[in-house]
Design an enzyme around this catalytic site. Structure first.
Site, PDB file in Angstrom:
ATOM      1  N   SER A  20     -10.767  91.479 111.016  1.00 53.85           N
ATOM      2  CA  SER A  20     -10.178  92.457 111.111  1.00 53.85           C
ATOM      3  C   SER A  20      -9.241  93.040 112.178  1.00 53.85           C
ATOM      4  CB  SER A  20     -10.462  93.357 110.670  1.00 53.85           C
ATOM      5  OG  SER A  20     -11.395  93.973 112.230  1.00 53.85           O
ATOM      6  N   ASN A 107     -20.829 100.307 113.883  1.00 50.56           N
ATOM      7  CA  ASN A 107     -21.088 101.570 112.291  1.00 50.56           C
ATOM      8  C   ASN A 107     -20.240 102.710 112.728  1.00 50.56           C
ATOM      9  OD1 ASN A 107     -21.875  98.742 111.398  1.00 50.56           O
ATOM     10  ND2 ASN A 107     -24.207  99.414 110.923  1.00 50.56           N
ATOM     11  N   THR A 152      15.872 123.052  83.795  1.00 49.95           N
ATOM     12  CA  THR A 152      14.622 122.528  82.373  1.00 49.95           C
ATOM     13  C   THR A 152      14.286 121.700  81.741  1.00 49.95           C
ATOM     14  OG1 THR A 152      14.318 124.582  81.237  1.00 49.95           O
ATOM     15  CG2 THR A 152      13.670 125.297  83.672  1.00 49.95           C
ATOM     16  N   HIS A 153      14.160 120.943  82.261  1.00 43.58           N
ATOM     17  CA  HIS A 153      14.019 119.305  80.903  1.00 43.58           C
ATOM     18  C   HIS A 153      14.880 118.807  81.136  1.00 43.58           C
ATOM     19  CE1 HIS A 153      11.351 121.752  77.808  1.00 43.58           C
ATOM     20  NE2 HIS A 153      11.526 122.762  78.457  1.00 43.58           N
ATOM     21  N   SER A 274      28.541  98.335  99.018  1.00 47.77           N
ATOM     22  CA  SER A 274      27.454  97.319  97.719  1.00 47.77           C
ATOM     23  C   SER A 274      28.333  96.480  98.439  1.00 47.77           C
ATOM     24  CB  SER A 274      28.145  97.609  96.300  1.00 47.77           C
ATOM     25  OG  SER A 274      28.263  96.305  95.728  1.00 47.77           O
ATOM     26  N   LYS A 280      31.326 101.623  96.462  1.00 43.65           N
ATOM     27  CA  LYS A 280      29.546 102.085  95.997  1.00 43.65           C
ATOM     28  C   LYS A 280      29.631 103.005  97.531  1.00 43.65           C
ATOM     29  CE  LYS A 280      27.197 101.834  93.133  1.00 43.65           C
ATOM     30  NZ  LYS A 280      26.075 100.747  92.624  1.00 43.65           N
ATOM     31  N   ASN A 282      26.041 104.395  98.405  1.00 44.15           N
ATOM     32  CA  ASN A 282      24.843 104.519  97.753  1.00 44.15           C
ATOM     33  C   ASN A 282      23.507 105.069  98.413  1.00 44.15           C
ATOM     34  OD1 ASN A 282      25.441 102.564  95.333  1.00 44.15           O
ATOM     35  ND2 ASN A 282      24.318 100.569  96.314  1.00 44.15           N
ATOM     36  N   GLU A 287      16.272 106.678  97.587  1.00 50.02           N
ATOM     37  CA  GLU A 287      16.092 105.443  96.747  1.00 50.02           C
ATOM     38  C   GLU A 287      14.094 105.174  97.605  1.00 50.02           C
ATOM     39  OE1 GLU A 287      19.363 104.024  96.397  1.00 50.02           O
ATOM     40  OE2 GLU A 287      18.781 103.070  93.929  1.00 50.02           O
ATOM     41  N   GLN A 319     -14.443  97.654 106.154  1.00 49.52           N
ATOM     42  CA  GLN A 319     -13.793  97.583 106.403  1.00 49.52           C
ATOM     43  C   GLN A 319     -12.235  97.419 106.037  1.00 49.52           C
ATOM     44  OE1 GLN A 319     -14.381  94.020 109.356  1.00 49.52           O
ATOM     45  NE2 GLN A 319     -13.127  92.809 108.143  1.00 49.52           N
ATOM     46  N   LYS A 322      -8.997 100.417 106.300  1.00 46.85           N
ATOM     47  CA  LYS A 322      -7.817 100.524 106.905  1.00 46.85           C
ATOM     48  C   LYS A 322      -6.218 100.301 106.917  1.00 46.85           C
ATOM     49  CE  LYS A 322     -11.242  99.805 110.656  1.00 46.85           C
ATOM     50  NZ  LYS A 322     -12.955  99.256 109.594  1.00 46.85           N
TER      51      LYS A 322
HETATM   52  N1  ARG Z   1     -14.600  95.737 112.027  1.00 45.86           N
HETATM   53  C1  ARG Z   1     -15.677  96.636 111.223  1.00 45.86           C
HETATM   54  C2  ARG Z   1     -15.284  97.534 109.814  1.00 45.86           C
HETATM   55  O1  ARG Z   1     -13.625  97.804 110.252  1.00 45.86           O
HETATM   56  C3  ARG Z   1     -16.408  97.055 112.027  1.00 45.86           C
HETATM   57  C4  ARG Z   1     -17.917  97.193 112.031  1.00 45.86           C
HETATM   58  C5  ARG Z   1     -18.731  95.912 111.715  1.00 45.86           C
HETATM   59  N2  ARG Z   1     -19.656  96.724 111.235  1.00 45.86           N
HETATM   60  C6  ARG Z   1     -21.326  95.646 110.982  1.00 45.86           C
HETATM   61  N3  ARG Z   1     -22.409  96.172 110.545  1.00 45.86           N
HETATM   62  N4  ARG Z   1     -20.648  94.314 110.542  1.00 45.86           N
HETATM   63  O2  ARG Z   1     -15.676  98.599 109.405  1.00 45.86           O
END
Ligand code: ARG
Length: 457
Positions: A20, A107, A152-153, A274, A280, A282, A287, A319, A322
């Protein structure tokens, strides 16, 4: 990395799916902050001797400086930010580095890092949303009396003012900010010290680390601490709602800037051309704000789906919280900035707005209200009389004000020429003085109220 139990390293593809570091390296500041709080607590509680604490603290600061300077080498083989930092710490301070992970697990470490990141980001989003509110309220004050069609609408409904329309978004953003703050208040408990899932046998002081990291208190259940990501879900839900608000406004900008509407103009700074059609202009930024709402909503659904089947406590699935969370909250930040820029750039075209405000029999309700107020007709009867007059005008392709008094009296004999006063769009908006209504005086007062509230922030 794991020492004793493992004789060989992971397969190449195992490393690739597992790592990660490519995306969690952005948690480096939070990770180091968490580690500094943890090691200080280990020192204060006597779990680590002062010499080790000092070495680890100095080492962590060196790592931080290397990361800030861009000289730190992130290694995929070390999986994530936590192992990368710890491994470099060992190179710098030697075996003492190994004591940092006492009474801690990745953890609780990652749960802490993520809470810190989301918390900082919610604060930044709140400030950006306030800035957009300010831009909107300033424009609303300037255009408290600028008449435009209300729909409205997407059909002409009743005239409103441009300022009133902008203040509708100020209200929405106010609730969005309330949701950011609510999410922040609920996430502000510290998981550090929950360790892997069960807590620890070391005499740690979780209140101490919680305080040091700006949390209100430590989390109360170690399993819950490492197993939930509802704080990220809640931030994403708040972000998704805000993104939907921005997307609706963006859609209106797209409509308003079209040649067919011509309600507002954006300068060259917020339009693109454009490559083939020379005429144009835009509204790409609008958007893209509209489209990016999809990414934010997608991140929310994505993480809900990741979490829905996980047994307690930690699973590696988590994980996956993220990339979506980082991307969605950053995307919202970009959208808020782009909208603030567009709002400051946007110039309404009052003549076009006023002309459009009167089109489509937008003052028919004013006529019906007049019949009720001045002649005492029940509203339903007034609705029918007005409907017939609109039908007559429409068949002739003219506005209500073009009907003659005898024509009107043919439908309702008691009508007098005083009725013409309410058929104008300015009169229509001026009469909407009920609390929260579009009368220019109301709009001015609301814009001023917001600017005052925002000024203090
Ligand atoms: N990179 C892990 C995560 O984002 C960290 C925690 C890892 N924990 C484990 N028991 N392998 O969740």
């Amino acid at each position: 990395m794991w020492g004793g139990r493992f004789a060989s390293g992971p397969a190449e593809i195992m490393e690739e799916i597992n790592a990660s570091i490519g995306f969690d390296k952005r948690l480096a500041p939070q990770d180091i902050r968490g580690s500094l709080a943890h090691v200080a607590m280990l020192g204060r509680t006597g779990i680590l001797p002062p010499a080790d604490v000092a070495a680890i603290e100095a080492g962590l600061k060196t790592v931080q400086a290397e990361i800030e300077a861009g000289s730190f080498t992130f290694a995929r083989a070390l999986e994530d930010i936590h192992m990368n930092v710890e491994s470099r710490l060992r190179e710098i301070v030697g075996p003492a580095a190994g004591r940092l992970h006492t009474a801690r697990s990745r953890n609780d470490q990652v749960a802490t890092d993520m809470r810190l990141w989301v918390r900082d980001t919610l604060d930044a989003l709140d400030a950006q949303a306030a800035d957009l509110q300010r831009a909107l309220a300033e424009a609303a004050l300037r255009h408290a009396g600028t008449v435009m069609p209300g729909f409205t609408h997407l059909q002409s409904a009743q005239p409103v003012t441009f300022g009133h329309h902008l203040l509708a978004y100020v209200e929405m953003l106010g609730r969005d900010r309330g949701r950011f703050r609510d999410a922040r208040a609920r996430l502000n408990e510290c998981p550090l010290g929950a360790a892997a899932l069960a807590g620890t046998s070391f005499p740690i002081d979780r209140h101490d680390t919680a305080r040091a990291l700006g949390f209100d208190r430590p989390t109360a259940n170690s399993l819950d601490s490492v197993a939930d990501r509802d704080f990220a879900l809640e931030a994403l839900a708040a972000a998704a709602i805000a993104a939907v608000h921005l997307s609706r406004f963006a859609e209106e900008i797209v409509i308003w800037t079209s040649a067919q509407f011509g309600f507002v103009r954006l300068s060259d700074r917020f339009t693109t051309g454009s490559s083939i059609m020379p005429q144009k202009r835009n509204p790409d930024a609008a958007e893209l704000v509209r489209a990016k709402a999809g990414r934010v909503i997608g991140a929310l659904s994505g993480l809900l789906i990741v979490m829905k089947g996980l047994p307690l406590a930690y699973s590696k699935d988590m994980q996956e919280d993220k990339e979506g969370t980082f991307d969605a909250l950053q995307t919202l930040s970009l959208c808020l900035a782009a909208m603030a820029g567009m709002v400051r750039d946007l110039e309404p075209v009052p003549e076009v707005l006023k002309q459009a405000a009167g089109a489509g029999y937008a003052t028919a309700t004013d006529l019906a209200d007049w019949l009720v107020r001045e002649l005492g007709l029940p509203f339903r009867d007034a609705h029918h009389v007005t409907g017939r007059l609109v039908g007559l005008a429409s068949a002739r392709g003219v506005g209500l004000e073009a009907l003659t008094l005898p024509e009107m009296q043919a439908e309702e004999p008691r009508i007098t020429d005083a009725v013409y006063a309410v058929l104008g769009v300015e009169n229509s908006v001026a009469s909407r003085t009920s609390y929260g209504g579009t009368a220019p005086g109301n709009v001015r007062a609301q814009a001023e109220r917001w600017l005052e509230a925002l000024g203090g922030e």
